[in-house]
Scaffold this motif. Sequence first.
Motif, mmCIF file in Angstrom:
data_model
loop_
_atom_site.group_PDB
_atom_site.id
_atom_site.type_symbol
_atom_site.label_atom_id
_atom_site.label_comp_id
_atom_site.label_asym_id
_atom_site.label_seq_id
_atom_site.Cartn_x
_atom_site.Cartn_y
_atom_site.Cartn_z
ATOM 1 N N LYS A 279 5.823 24.912 6.187
ATOM 2 C CA LYS A 279 6.698 24.278 7.188
ATOM 3 C C LYS A 279 7.791 25.227 7.647
ATOM 4 O O LYS A 279 8.128 25.304 8.846
ATOM 5 C CB LYS A 279 7.310 23.016 6.583
ATOM 6 C CG LYS A 279 8.148 22.249 7.580
ATOM 7 C CD LYS A 279 8.671 20.961 6.943
ATOM 8 C CE LYS A 279 9.530 20.188 7.974
ATOM 9 N NZ LYS A 279 10.057 18.935 7.404
ATOM 10 N N TRP A 282 6.331 27.882 9.956
ATOM 11 C CA TRP A 282 5.896 27.260 11.217
ATOM 12 C C TRP A 282 7.101 26.989 12.110
ATOM 13 O O TRP A 282 7.112 27.288 13.296
ATOM 14 C CB TRP A 282 5.155 25.957 10.901
ATOM 15 C CG TRP A 282 4.636 25.278 12.147
ATOM 16 C CD1 TRP A 282 3.559 25.592 12.888
ATOM 17 C CD2 TRP A 282 5.260 24.154 12.776
ATOM 18 N NE1 TRP A 282 3.418 24.749 13.951
ATOM 19 C CE2 TRP A 282 4.464 23.834 13.903
ATOM 20 C CE3 TRP A 282 6.395 23.380 12.498
ATOM 21 C CZ2 TRP A 282 4.787 22.778 14.758
ATOM 22 C CZ3 TRP A 282 6.685 22.337 13.344
ATOM 23 C CH2 TRP A 282 5.910 22.030 14.458
ATOM 24 N N CYS A 283 8.194 26.470 11.543
ATOM 25 C CA CYS A 283 9.403 26.200 12.317
ATOM 26 C C CYS A 283 10.046 27.497 12.811
ATOM 27 O O CYS A 283 10.535 27.592 13.953
ATOM 28 C CB CYS A 283 10.414 25.418 11.478
ATOM 29 S SG CYS A 283 9.859 23.735 11.111
#
Length: 327
Positions: A279, A282-283
Amino acid sequence: MVCAARAELMWSGLALKNWFWWGLFVLHFTSLVFAQEEKSLKAKVGDSVILPCCHALPNPESLQKYRVYWQTKTLEVVKAYSAGEPVPGSVPVDSKYMNRTKMDLQNLTLLIFPVELSDNDTYKCVVQELEKGAYKRACDMTVVLVVVADFSKPVISADVPEDACGSTEVMVNCSSHGGFPKPRVSGVLNNMSVDWETKPPGSKNSLYNVTATLQLNLTEDIFLTCTIEYDDFKVSSNYSLKKLKGCPSSPTSLPQGVIIASSLVLICIFLVAIALLSKYFWCHGCEQLRCSHYPVPQDPAVGTEIKESVRVVIHSPEVTLEAAFSD
């Protein structure tokens, strides 16, 4: 009255007859006992022994009137004299007694030297006296010779493994050799009698070698005695063993259920960590992509100040150049 007298007379006659037969029995038994004497002697291998006879002469010259035989229970002649001289050929040249025996010409005793194990036998001295031109039995005597050979001092050893610890079983050995007759092995363990396990000995006609074993748990200090008993003799040795050190405690293994639960927890933590990292990356990628499509506007005043303050200074031994950039 007459019948009573006859009955009393009959009973008295039977009593006298019984006493008569008992007297004959005792006389016969006594004559058998005193007719043949028997004596027992012990001798060790390598020593000398003198076997006694039943008759002694006033002087050696008196042997002229006697015959004397020394023989074994199997009628093997050891020594023989007649008319004061050795009987020619009475003892074979290859006899085991050749050159090892001598008879005293007055006491009629038999000397054997050195004693060998094969001399363990029963011997008989027979004496005959010359009377009126014929030899008549004077006496005879049986001598039982028990030959003993000393056993060596017992050797005690223990097979203790190098890594032995705790209550490890230890085999203790006790051995002795070269003795006779058949031995008995006994011992004492910390002031308590103990039975050794012995192997079957060899032939009864040869010297014995004996080995005995004892299995112990060394949970305490041990003081041990091994004794070899043979006939009326014995020989012993002492041995001591120290208590074995304690074995190191092994790590306690966890129950299988705990191991499975711990593994599941670690797997869950690992998966959560991977999810959080995924995560995050990805961010971060999305933020960079957005910034590339929509650049951030800059303040003109800030840009001007920056440009005016930028200078390039070049120093060299000969030339010093200072440049300032402006719009």
